[in-house]
Design a protein around this motif. Structure first.
Motif, short mmCIF file in Angstrom:
data_model
loop_
_atom_site.label_atom_id
_atom_site.label_comp_id
_atom_site.label_asym_id
_atom_site.label_seq_id
_atom_site.Cartn_x
_atom_site.Cartn_y
_atom_site.Cartn_z
N GLU A 1 0.84 -1.32 -0.14
CA GLU A 1 0.02 0.00 -0.05
C GLU A 1 0.79 1.22 0.06
OE1 GLU A 1 -3.64 -0.84 2.90
OE2 GLU A 1 -3.54 1.29 2.64
N LEU A 2 1.95 1.19 0.83
CA LEU A 2 2.74 2.40 0.92
C LEU A 2 3.56 2.57 -0.37
CD1 LEU A 2 4.56 4.26 2.53
CD2 LEU A 2 6.19 2.29 2.69
N LYS A 3 3.69 1.49 -1.21
CA LYS A 3 4.62 1.59 -2.49
C LYS A 3 3.57 2.21 -3.32
CE LYS A 3 7.32 -1.11 -5.59
NZ LYS A 3 7.19 -2.27 -6.10
N TYR A 4 2.07 2.00 -3.37
CA TYR A 4 1.37 2.70 -4.53
C TYR A 4 0.88 4.24 -3.97
CZ TYR A 4 -3.00 0.62 -2.66
OH TYR A 4 -4.22 0.26 -1.84
N GLN A 5 0.93 4.40 -2.59
CA GLN A 5 0.68 5.80 -2.37
C GLN A 5 1.98 6.33 -2.69
OE1 GLN A 5 -1.90 6.97 -0.83
NE2 GLN A 5 -3.18 5.30 -0.13
N LEU A 6 3.07 6.08 -2.52
CA LEU A 6 4.20 6.88 -2.69
C LEU A 6 4.31 7.07 -4.18
CD1 LEU A 6 6.93 5.21 -0.70
CD2 LEU A 6 6.08 7.51 -0.45
N LEU A 7 4.06 6.01 -5.13
CA LEU A 7 3.83 6.33 -6.60
C LEU A 7 2.97 7.35 -6.96
CD1 LEU A 7 4.19 2.53 -7.66
CD2 LEU A 7 5.97 4.26 -8.16
N LEU A 8 1.88 7.17 -6.42
CA LEU A 8 0.89 8.35 -6.53
C LEU A 8 1.26 9.41 -6.54
CD1 LEU A 8 -2.11 7.27 -7.67
CD2 LEU A 8 -2.83 7.96 -5.37
N SER A 9 1.67 9.72 -5.06
CA SER A 9 2.33 11.32 -4.89
C SER A 9 3.24 11.76 -5.58
CB SER A 9 2.48 11.28 -3.42
OG SER A 9 2.99 10.30 -2.84
N TYR A 10 4.23 10.70 -6.07
CA TYR A 10 5.28 10.98 -7.17
C TYR A 10 4.67 11.68 -8.38
CZ TYR A 10 9.81 10.35 -9.35
OH TYR A 10 10.99 10.68 -9.76
N LEU A 11 3.64 10.80 -8.94
CA LEU A 11 3.19 11.22 -10.22
C LEU A 11 2.34 12.82 -10.03
CD1 LEU A 11 1.47 7.87 -11.40
CD2 LEU A 11 3.28 9.33 -12.58
N ILE A 12 1.69 12.88 -9.09
CA ILE A 12 1.02 14.31 -8.50
C ILE A 12 2.14 15.37 -8.90
CG2 ILE A 12 -0.28 15.57 -7.18
CD1 ILE A 12 -1.36 12.68 -6.36
N ASP A 13 3.13 15.09 -8.11
CA ASP A 13 4.13 16.25 -8.22
C ASP A 13 4.81 16.41 -9.34
OD1 ASP A 13 5.23 15.13 -4.79
OD2 ASP A 13 3.93 16.92 -5.25
N LEU A 14 5.12 15.64 -9.96
CA LEU A 14 5.62 15.32 -11.42
C LEU A 14 4.82 16.18 -12.36
CD1 LEU A 14 8.44 14.14 -12.23
CD2 LEU A 14 7.08 12.40 -13.35
N THR A 15 3.39 15.94 -12.14
CA THR A 15 2.43 16.66 -13.21
C THR A 15 2.43 18.10 -12.85
OG1 THR A 15 0.87 15.76 -11.76
CG2 THR A 15 0.97 14.89 -13.89
N TYR A 16 2.64 18.39 -11.61
CA TYR A 16 2.46 19.77 -11.13
C TYR A 16 3.83 20.41 -11.61
CZ TYR A 16 3.08 23.80 -7.94
OH TYR A 16 3.15 25.04 -7.27
N ILE A 17 4.81 19.82 -11.52
CA ILE A 17 6.14 20.37 -12.07
C ILE A 17 6.19 20.71 -13.51
CG2 ILE A 17 8.71 20.17 -12.37
CD1 ILE A 17 8.66 20.30 -9.56
N THR A 18 5.63 19.92 -14.18
CA THR A 18 5.74 19.85 -15.60
C THR A 18 4.76 21.12 -16.04
OG1 THR A 18 4.32 18.12 -15.56
CG2 THR A 18 6.34 17.59 -16.57
#
Lengths: 285, 132
Positions: free
Chosen positions: A49-66
């Motif tokens: 669960e931790l793994k996919y939560q982390l991946l999710l937040s990673y993606l969100i931050d990445l999209t924000y940066i782009t």
């Protein structure tokens, strides 16, 4: 922009709108569920669960940066970058644990995909060390209690490797003994002289010192060297005294007329133990 | 006894400064005669090395098979005091410089048996009192 592309853009924007509506509905649903306590986190969250939560937040931050970059604003010192770095390091640290869990996860996925497991699947079983214990010990113990030992024959303990003679028959043994006797007979003094006589090459003349004599001489030499080096005298044991007497004295004259048994070559049979006469060697004759 | 044809030669001569002596292997050639006694060997060595014979100690003479040649060891000390210090007691006794008191074998065994009856430090006292 051409007309086609305008039409494409409009249709795409419509799909985006519908999809965002679906997403908001899903999120509301999830939110409700969490509020009701459908997902309990009292024991902490599991590894996956931790793994996919982390991946999710990673993606969100990445999209924000782009998004920021596409708009042209700078991302210098943005907290999103720091969050990204943090999430990245945690994911890297999780990788070896993930590797260890890989087998289990794959198995579960396979069972889920194949729909049920076969009980006779060999991959289900692991090694059972209890099966390696020798269960025969109990059986033999109970037997020995009942009856006394069969044979009182002494069996020496098997400590070193010995030559195996089990498959050797009587014939083989006799043959081997015969061969050895032949070889020994070939090196007797009689046959050596015969060989010298019939040999066509040049004759060699060398001073003869028998092996026994050379051994005794070598031993004596070593002893005298040690004595002179260390300024002491050894006491000579009876065995050594007799040996020196044999070598240096007149007792070796008896060996002049004693010839070895060569019946192995002449008659093709091994020399019998009783037939060869053993001569008693006298001392200084 | 005339010394006659006996010849003395020394081999492996070494000066041992630690024990204040000279040590060597002595070869005696005496064809046709018996082995030369040690006292004569000492006198000959004294003449060779210009010392008195009382600081010379010889031992370990062995005659080779067939006779005629004997090998032994010889030590020449710097002084008699050093000799008394470094030589083993039995060799000093051979020269008469030391007296080793030796009780007979029977006496020793009886003393041992008397000691067996006592325990501890009393053993030393038991030995002194010899019962008649």
């Amino acid at each position: 922009m051409s007309g086609e592309e305008v039409g494409e853009a409009v249709s795409l924007l419509e799909t985006v709108e519908s999809q965002t509506q679906d997403v908001t509905k899903l999120v509301d649903h999830l939110h409700q569920k969490v509020m009701e306590g459908g997902y309990s986190t009292s024991k902490g969250i599991s590894f996956l669960e931790l793994k996919y939560q982390l991946l999710l937040s990673y993606l969100i931050d990445l999209t924000y940066i782009t998004l920021q970059k596409s708009q042209g604003s700078s991302i210098q010192g943005d907290p999103a970058v720091e969050r990204l770095v943090e999430i990245r390091t945690v994911l890297e640290k999780m990788r070896p644990i993930d590797k260890k869990l890989k087998y289990q996860v794959d198995k579960v996925v396979r069972t889920a995909a194949s729909g049920g497991t076969d009980s006779s699947d060999p991959l289900r079983y692991r090694a059972n060390p209890d099966n390696l214990i020798n269960k025969l010990e109990d059986v033999s113990e109970s037997e020995s209690e009942g009856e006394e030992k069969k044979s009182k024959l002494y069996q020496p303990p098997k400590l070193t490797a010995m030559h195996y003679e089990g498959d050797e028959t009587e014939q083989d043994r006799d043959q081997k003994i015969l061969e050895r006797a032949k070889k020994r007979a070939l090196s007797t003094s009689m046959l050596r002289e015969l060989r010298e006589e019939l040999n066509e090459g040049p004759t060699e003349i060398r001073e003869t010192t028998s092996a026994q004599r050379s051994r005794a001489e070598k031993k004596l030499r070593e002893r005298t060297e040690y004595e002179e080096e260390n300024f002491m005298r050894f006491s000579v044991s009876k065995k050594d005294k007799n040996e020196m007497k044999k070598v240096a004295g007149f007792s070796s004259l008896n060996n002049l007329t004693h010839f070895d048994d060569i019946s192995a070559l002449t008659e093709g049979r091994t020399p019998q133990a009783g037939s060869s006469k053993k001569r008693k060697q006298s001392g200084k004759a | 006894m005339s010394e006659g044809a006996a010849t003395i030669r020394t081999r492996k001569f070494m000066t041992n400064r630690l024990l204040c002596r000279k040590q060597m292997i002595v070869d005696v050639l005496h064809p046709g005669k018996a082995t030369i006694p040690k006292t004569e060997v000492r006198e000959k060595l004294a003449k060779m090395y210009k010392t008195t014979p009382d600081v010379i100690f010889c031992f370990g003479f062995r005659t080779k098979f067939g006779g005629g040649k004997t090998s032994g060891f010889g030590l020449i000390y710097d002084s008699l005091d050093f000799a008394k210090k470094f030589e083993p007691k039995y060799r000093l006794q051979r020269h008469g410089l030391l007296e080793i008191k030796k009780s007979g074998r029977k006496q020793r065994k009886e003393r041992k048996n008397r000691q067996k009856k006592v325990r501890g430090t009393k053993k030393a006292k038991v030995g002194a009192a010899k019962k008649k």
